[in-house]
Design an enzyme around this catalytic site. Structure first.
Site, mmCIF file in Angstrom:
data_model
loop_
_atom_site.group_PDB
_atom_site.id
_atom_site.type_symbol
_atom_site.label_atom_id
_atom_site.label_comp_id
_atom_site.label_asym_id
_atom_site.label_seq_id
_atom_site.Cartn_x
_atom_site.Cartn_y
_atom_site.Cartn_z
ATOM 1 N N ASP A 50 0.840 -1.199 0.000
ATOM 2 C CA ASP A 50 0.000 0.000 0.000
ATOM 3 C C ASP A 50 0.878 1.254 0.000
ATOM 4 O O ASP A 50 2.023 1.230 0.468
ATOM 5 C CB ASP A 50 -0.891 0.034 1.251
ATOM 6 C CG ASP A 50 -1.921 -1.084 1.274
ATOM 7 O OD1 ASP A 50 -2.249 -1.617 0.200
ATOM 8 O OD2 ASP A 50 -2.380 -1.417 2.388
ATOM 9 N N LYS A 51 0.309 2.340 -0.463
ATOM 10 C CA LYS A 51 1.021 3.620 -0.493
ATOM 11 C C LYS A 51 1.522 4.000 0.897
ATOM 12 O O LYS A 51 2.626 4.543 1.047
ATOM 13 C CB LYS A 51 0.109 4.711 -1.046
ATOM 14 C CG LYS A 51 0.749 6.077 -1.182
ATOM 15 C CD LYS A 51 -0.216 7.067 -1.832
ATOM 16 C CE LYS A 51 0.430 8.435 -2.016
ATOM 17 N NZ LYS A 51 -0.491 9.390 -2.699
#
Length: 220
Positions: A50-51
């Protein structure tokens, strides 16, 4: 932005994705595209982060390696260990979190009581200072937001994870710390400590982190 390559092999590389960098290109180039430009090489993603998550990513250098790595991931022959920090007391200090996951609101997911195709996570937690607990997690499945949902379901969302009601902080305190697998008979054991976040810096100097530097010493 320059990225660190932690391990380089003829078939793949393992690199450090900083927090806040999208894995895939969105409005701007993502991690894979920028790393390809940095190294002047074509890379093939076989998993993602995930970012908001920092840490280790393995990327294949050719299609055959990508297929082999994908098969290793699918057969759970690549062990992944993550570090997280929480500031609420979890419903239990260690053990399993199992359950199906379903989409919720605003791009989030929720854990269900059913177990038809469950997300499976094992974890340990320990206090590192008053009000802050460190968690080491090993996912046994590969669901989107799995670890974030697991800790949220225990009543202890990750610090900084606003999507899952975590406390406000300078980052989401989730980090992909260790990758372990075998490749052509050779054991690959790659670690990278988190470099972003004031709380992680304090955690790295704790006795808990020292005890967890070799995750396989714990019972998984």
């Amino acid at each position: 932005m320059q990225f660190d390559v932690i391990f380089d092999h003829n078939d793949f590389l393992i690199a450090y994705k900083p927090v806040g960098v999208s894995f895939h290109s969105e409005d701007s180039p993502g991690f894979v595209v920028m790393l390809e430009a940095q190294l002047n090489v074509k890379l093939f993603p076989v998993h993602r982060l995930d970012k908001v998550t920092s840490g280790l990513i393995v990327l294949a250098k050719h299609k055959a390696a990508a297929a082999k790595l994908t098969a290793l991931f699918e057969s759970r022959q690549i062990d992944k260990f993550y570090l997280a920090l929480i500031d609420a007391k979890p419903k239990k200090k260690q053990g399993w979190v199992k359950g199906d996951m379903a989409k919720s609101r605003r791009g989030a997911f929720k854990l269900l009581k059913s177990n038809e195709n469950p997300a499976v996570t094992r974890f340990y937690s320990q206090t590192i200072e008053p009000g802050i607990r460190a968690v080491i997690l090993k996912p046994f499945s590969g669901k989107t937001h799995q670890l974030r949902v697991a800790l949220k379901s225990l009543g202890a969302p990750i610090i900084g994870d606003e999507l899952y009601a975590g406390s406000l902080a300078d980052r989401t305190y989730l980090h992909a710390y260790n990758l372990q697998f075998r490749w052509d008979g050779i054991s690959i054991d790659c670690k990278a400590s988190p470099v972003e976040g004031e709380l992680f810096k304090r955690f790295l100097s704790s006795e808990v982190f020292n005890d967890w530097q070799q995750p396989t010493n714990l019972e998984w």
